[in-house]
Motif scaffolding. Structure first.
Motif, mmCIF file in Angstrom:
data_model
loop_
_atom_site.group_PDB
_atom_site.id
_atom_site.type_symbol
_atom_site.label_atom_id
_atom_site.label_comp_id
_atom_site.label_asym_id
_atom_site.label_seq_id
_atom_site.Cartn_x
_atom_site.Cartn_y
_atom_site.Cartn_z
ATOM 1 N N THR A 121 8.283 54.517 40.167
ATOM 2 C CA THR A 121 7.733 53.517 40.845
ATOM 3 C C THR A 121 6.234 53.217 40.497
ATOM 4 N N GLY A 122 5.358 54.515 40.117
ATOM 5 C CA GLY A 122 4.123 54.744 39.672
ATOM 6 C C GLY A 122 4.068 53.802 38.416
ATOM 7 N N TRP A 123 5.027 53.976 37.345
ATOM 8 C CA TRP A 123 4.788 53.300 36.092
ATOM 9 C C TRP A 123 4.860 51.808 36.498
ATOM 10 N N ALA A 124 5.816 51.239 37.387
ATOM 11 C CA ALA A 124 5.972 49.991 37.641
ATOM 12 C C ALA A 124 4.751 49.319 38.228
ATOM 13 N N GLU A 125 4.095 50.255 39.208
ATOM 14 C CA GLU A 125 2.815 49.421 39.466
ATOM 15 C C GLU A 125 1.835 49.448 38.555
ATOM 16 N N ILE A 126 1.665 50.316 37.725
ATOM 17 C CA ILE A 126 0.603 50.232 36.565
ATOM 18 C C ILE A 126 0.917 49.108 35.745
ATOM 19 N N SER A 127 2.036 48.925 35.722
ATOM 20 C CA SER A 127 2.632 47.584 34.873
ATOM 21 C C SER A 127 2.374 46.211 35.598
ATOM 22 N N LYS A 128 2.445 46.292 36.517
ATOM 23 C CA LYS A 128 2.345 44.916 37.484
ATOM 24 C C LYS A 128 0.774 44.719 37.524
ATOM 25 N N ARG A 129 -0.082 45.772 37.849
ATOM 26 C CA ARG A 129 -1.492 45.616 37.894
ATOM 27 C C ARG A 129 -2.014 45.107 36.434
ATOM 28 N N ASP B 94 -3.104 61.945 19.268
ATOM 29 C CA ASP B 94 -1.838 61.746 19.911
ATOM 30 C C ASP B 94 -1.756 62.810 21.339
ATOM 31 N N LEU B 95 -2.671 63.881 21.275
ATOM 32 C CA LEU B 95 -2.816 64.969 22.223
ATOM 33 C C LEU B 95 -3.253 64.007 23.322
ATOM 34 N N GLY B 96 -4.212 63.012 23.072
ATOM 35 C CA GLY B 96 -4.906 62.193 24.420
ATOM 36 C C GLY B 96 -3.590 61.197 24.867
ATOM 37 N N HIS B 97 -2.620 60.631 24.083
ATOM 38 C CA HIS B 97 -1.529 59.985 24.693
ATOM 39 C C HIS B 97 -0.470 60.864 25.702
ATOM 40 N N TYR B 98 -0.320 62.067 25.156
ATOM 41 C CA TYR B 98 0.293 63.194 25.834
ATOM 42 C C TYR B 98 -0.262 63.544 27.186
ATOM 43 N N GLU B 99 -1.742 63.755 27.213
ATOM 44 C CA GLU B 99 -2.394 63.953 28.449
ATOM 45 C C GLU B 99 -2.255 62.662 29.235
ATOM 46 N N ARG B 100 -2.454 61.477 28.768
ATOM 47 C CA ARG B 100 -2.424 60.214 29.884
ATOM 48 C C ARG B 100 -1.174 60.074 30.334
ATOM 49 N N PHE B 101 0.120 60.383 29.622
ATOM 50 C CA PHE B 101 1.373 60.012 30.230
ATOM 51 C C PHE B 101 1.919 61.098 30.798
ATOM 52 N N THR B 102 1.539 62.293 30.799
ATOM 53 C CA THR B 102 1.903 63.455 31.401
ATOM 54 C C THR B 102 1.313 64.081 32.405
ATOM 55 N N GLY B 103 -0.071 63.640 32.398
ATOM 56 C CA GLY B 103 -0.904 64.462 33.301
ATOM 57 C C GLY B 103 -1.312 65.917 33.019
ATOM 58 N N ARG B 104 -0.665 66.503 31.997
ATOM 59 C CA ARG B 104 -1.041 67.973 31.789
ATOM 60 C C ARG B 104 -2.063 68.141 30.683
ATOM 61 N N ALA B 105 -2.916 68.848 30.998
ATOM 62 C CA ALA B 105 -4.048 68.969 29.988
ATOM 63 C C ALA B 105 -3.531 69.673 28.867
ATOM 64 N N ARG C 210 -6.791 59.225 33.307
ATOM 65 C CA ARG C 210 -5.652 58.833 33.197
ATOM 66 C C ARG C 210 -5.199 57.597 33.890
ATOM 67 N N PRO C 211 -3.991 56.896 33.373
ATOM 68 C CA PRO C 211 -3.578 55.803 34.268
ATOM 69 C C PRO C 211 -3.604 55.963 35.689
ATOM 70 N N PHE C 212 -2.955 57.017 36.179
ATOM 71 C CA PHE C 212 -2.746 57.284 37.590
ATOM 72 C C PHE C 212 -4.014 57.835 38.271
ATOM 73 N N GLU C 213 -4.919 58.394 37.442
ATOM 74 C CA GLU C 213 -6.329 58.772 37.748
ATOM 75 C C GLU C 213 -7.401 58.485 37.086
ATOM 76 N N PRO C 214 -7.702 57.120 37.295
ATOM 77 C CA PRO C 214 -8.919 56.506 36.402
ATOM 78 C C PRO C 214 -9.930 57.449 36.463
ATOM 79 N N HIS C 215 -10.905 57.514 35.360
ATOM 80 C CA HIS C 215 -12.161 58.537 35.622
ATOM 81 C C HIS C 215 -13.175 57.633 36.391
ATOM 82 N N PRO C 216 -13.685 58.396 37.251
ATOM 83 C CA PRO C 216 -14.377 57.755 38.383
ATOM 84 C C PRO C 216 -15.689 56.820 37.715
ATOM 85 N N LEU C 217 -16.231 57.300 36.473
ATOM 86 C CA LEU C 217 -17.353 56.611 36.050
ATOM 87 C C LEU C 217 -16.846 55.370 35.352
#
Length: 542
Positions: A274-282, A71-82, A520-527
């Motif tokens: 707005t950012g979440w709406a764009e993720i959902s749209k994509r 669940d800490l993975g969910h926390y990081e992905r949704f909030t961006g806080r490490a 992260r959804p807003f910062e996909p890992h470059p690899l």
């Protein structure tokens, strides 16, 4: 003043408390508040590091080397806080600390008891280092009524009376099942769950009700009446097509408004979604799709690869394509030809893992990708298997193997017994404890300029999270490079290979670390963004 939200679960497990907590954290952030999320796990293990993925799903690793709940993975992905090691605690860790204090005589001869000593330790953990946050969301693992969870429920009950009035809130996540034969949604399981919670002194302020269809007004009123909550505090948590729709869905149902109203904050700014709406749209309307084969050994339980799945989704978001996953149990290649399963896929990913079971199938998958020029991504164990495959079939070392599988005359992969962490030398013994003894957490790596991976990162110095005991043997690197496999990244001291790639291949990269943990959804890992881009190119050739 820091406000505390406690999230509990009832009726059945696996309802999604972690996602609910993460989504609420994202909504509060979107309103401009600072948020911290913490997880209390009632099991007796010190951490989940020694637990089978079939028991617990993936083990999430933080930068500071904690093996933590997924669940800490969910926390990081949704909030961006490490997250860090202070965001997850278990009964095992609490008892370990208390017993150590008792042995030192810290309790001055007193009797050590669940109340107050265990509950005080839980409260101290919950309250520590929160001065910088407007909201602290605390998820309690398990289900109300579990015997091992009682000290945690008692601790948060005590906190609700000890903290300033109006600074605590209880959200209870429950299930409202549809009984097909009766044609009804049933409120009774939630009523019984709330009754159980109230019997230990906790009255929920908000009910977050999981269901697969809208809750009729009558049932909503019934839940409010029998569970002693406001009707507006009965929040439907309907099924959605992707987890990244959850923040918007919860906002539409009024969850964040209800939380703020309960804390007496009625005039908070509306959330910026707005950012979440764009993720959902994509995710709903991609421009194309690719198929990625995941060749693993825990494919029956998708939670074993939770961060990996999400990182691939993020790679799809970055390229505006849908990523279809084809799960392949690696042992199937022990008796079947890889071509029958891998022909036509646009990318092959071999994830991390432990043990000999299924290893030959992973080696076969790496070989198929090498020969057929299919994009290949080997993560941790997947990198090691790609190295062994190249040594066996290109360098002529038929006995190349890993000492993890037993004694071998060609130890291409061996047990890591000592390494540098910062300026300190870490040491491990072959027969030592298994728990917490791996190379864990974030370590730097230096990439060779001009290599594919350096171009992907746009940098030659990176920092990634590790979780492993075995490393590629540097003594074999010359033979690898003589046959086209470049050791493109190493530890700063040059002792440990960190990344490999095939020079004459569209996209073939192995990494010793776990990049999925930082995507992260807003910062996909470059690899992952680059891997999916290569898969898109492959789809045009198939």
């Amino acid at each position: 003043m820091t406000r505390y939200v406690f999230i509990t679960g009832g009726v059945v497990s696996s309802l999604g408390k972690g996602l609910a907590s993460a989504a609420l954290g994202a909504l509060l952030q979107a309103r401009g508040y600072t948020v911290r999320l913490r997880k209390l796990d009632p099991y007796l293990n010190v951490d989940p590091g020694t637990m089978s993925p079939y028991q617990h799903g993936e083990v999430f690793v933080t930068d500071d080397g904690a093996e933590a709940d997924l669940d800490l993975g969910h926390y990081e992905r949704f909030t961006g806080r490490a997250a860090n090691r202070h965001d997850n605690i278990t009964t095992g860790r609490i008892y370990q600390d208390i017993i150590a204090k008792e042995r030192r005589g810290d309790y001055l001869g007193g009797t050590v008891q669940v109340i107050p000593h265990v509950t005080d330790a839980i409260k101290a953990f919950v309250l520590s280092d929160n001065e910088a946050y407007d909201f602290v969301l605390v998820e309690i693992g398990g289900t109300v009524g579990d015997i091992e969870g009682l000290p945690f429920f008692e601790a948060i009950r005590q906190l609700s009376t000890e903290l300033p009035r109006g600074s605590t809130l209880f959200i209870h996540l429950t299930l409202m099942p549809w009984i097909a034969s009766a044609g009804e949604l049933k409120t009774k399981p939630t009523q019984h769950s709330v009754k159980e919670l109230r019997s230990i002194g906790i009255q929920p302020d908000i009910l977050l009700v999981r269901c697969d269809r809208p809750i009729p007004p009558g049932e909503r009123r019934k839940l409010a009446l029998f569970c002693s909550v406001r009707e507006t505090s009965v929040i439907p948590a309907l099924d959605v097509s992707t987890i990244y729709d959850v923040p918007i869905a919860y906002h539409q149902e009024g969850l964040d408004d209800e939380v703020l109203a309960a804390f007496g904050i009625p005039d908070a700014p509306p959330p910026a979604l707005t950012g979440w709406a764009e993720i959902s749209k994509r995710l709903r309307t991609p421009e194309g799709e690719v198929t990625i084969a995941i060749v693993g050994k825990y494919t029956e339980l998708k939670d074993a690869y939770k961060s990996l799945i999400e990182a691939l989704t993020h790679g799809g978001i970055a390229n505006n394509v849908r990523v279809n996953l084809e799960w392949i149990e690696s042992e199937v290649f022990d008796t079947q030809n890889p071509e029958a399963h891998l022909e036509g896929v646009h990318g092959i990913l071999v994830p991390g893992g432990f043990g000999e079971r299924g290893s030959e199938g992973k080696i076969a998958a790496a070989g198929f990708a090498r020969r057929h020029k299919v994009p290949y991504f080997g993560i941790c164990f997947g990198m090691q298997m790609a190295v062994i495959e190249t040594l066996r079939h290109e360098a002529g070392l038929a006995a190349a193997s890993s000492t993890e599988f037993g004694p071998t005359p060609e130890p291409a992969v061996g047990l890591l017994t000592e390494w540098l962490k910062g300026n300190a030398l870490e040491k491990r013994a072959a027969g030592g404890d298994l728990g917490g003894t791996m190379r864990l957490g974030a370590y730097p790596a230096e990439l060779k300029a001009g290599t594919r991976i350096a171009k992907i990162y746009g940098n030659t110095l990176i920092n990634e999270r590790h979780r492993h005991r075995y490393e590629v043997n540097m003594e074999y690197c010359d033979r690898l490079e003589a046959h086209g496999m470049v050791v493109s990244g190493t530890s700063p001291d040059g002792v440990l290979p960190e990344t490999i790639e095939l020079a004459d291949h569209p996209w073939f990269i192995g990494v010793q670390f776990h990049p999925e943990l930082k995507s992260r959804p807003f910062e996909p890992h470059p690899l992952f963004a680059s891997f999916i881009e290569a898969a898109v190119e492959q789809s045009r050739l198939v």
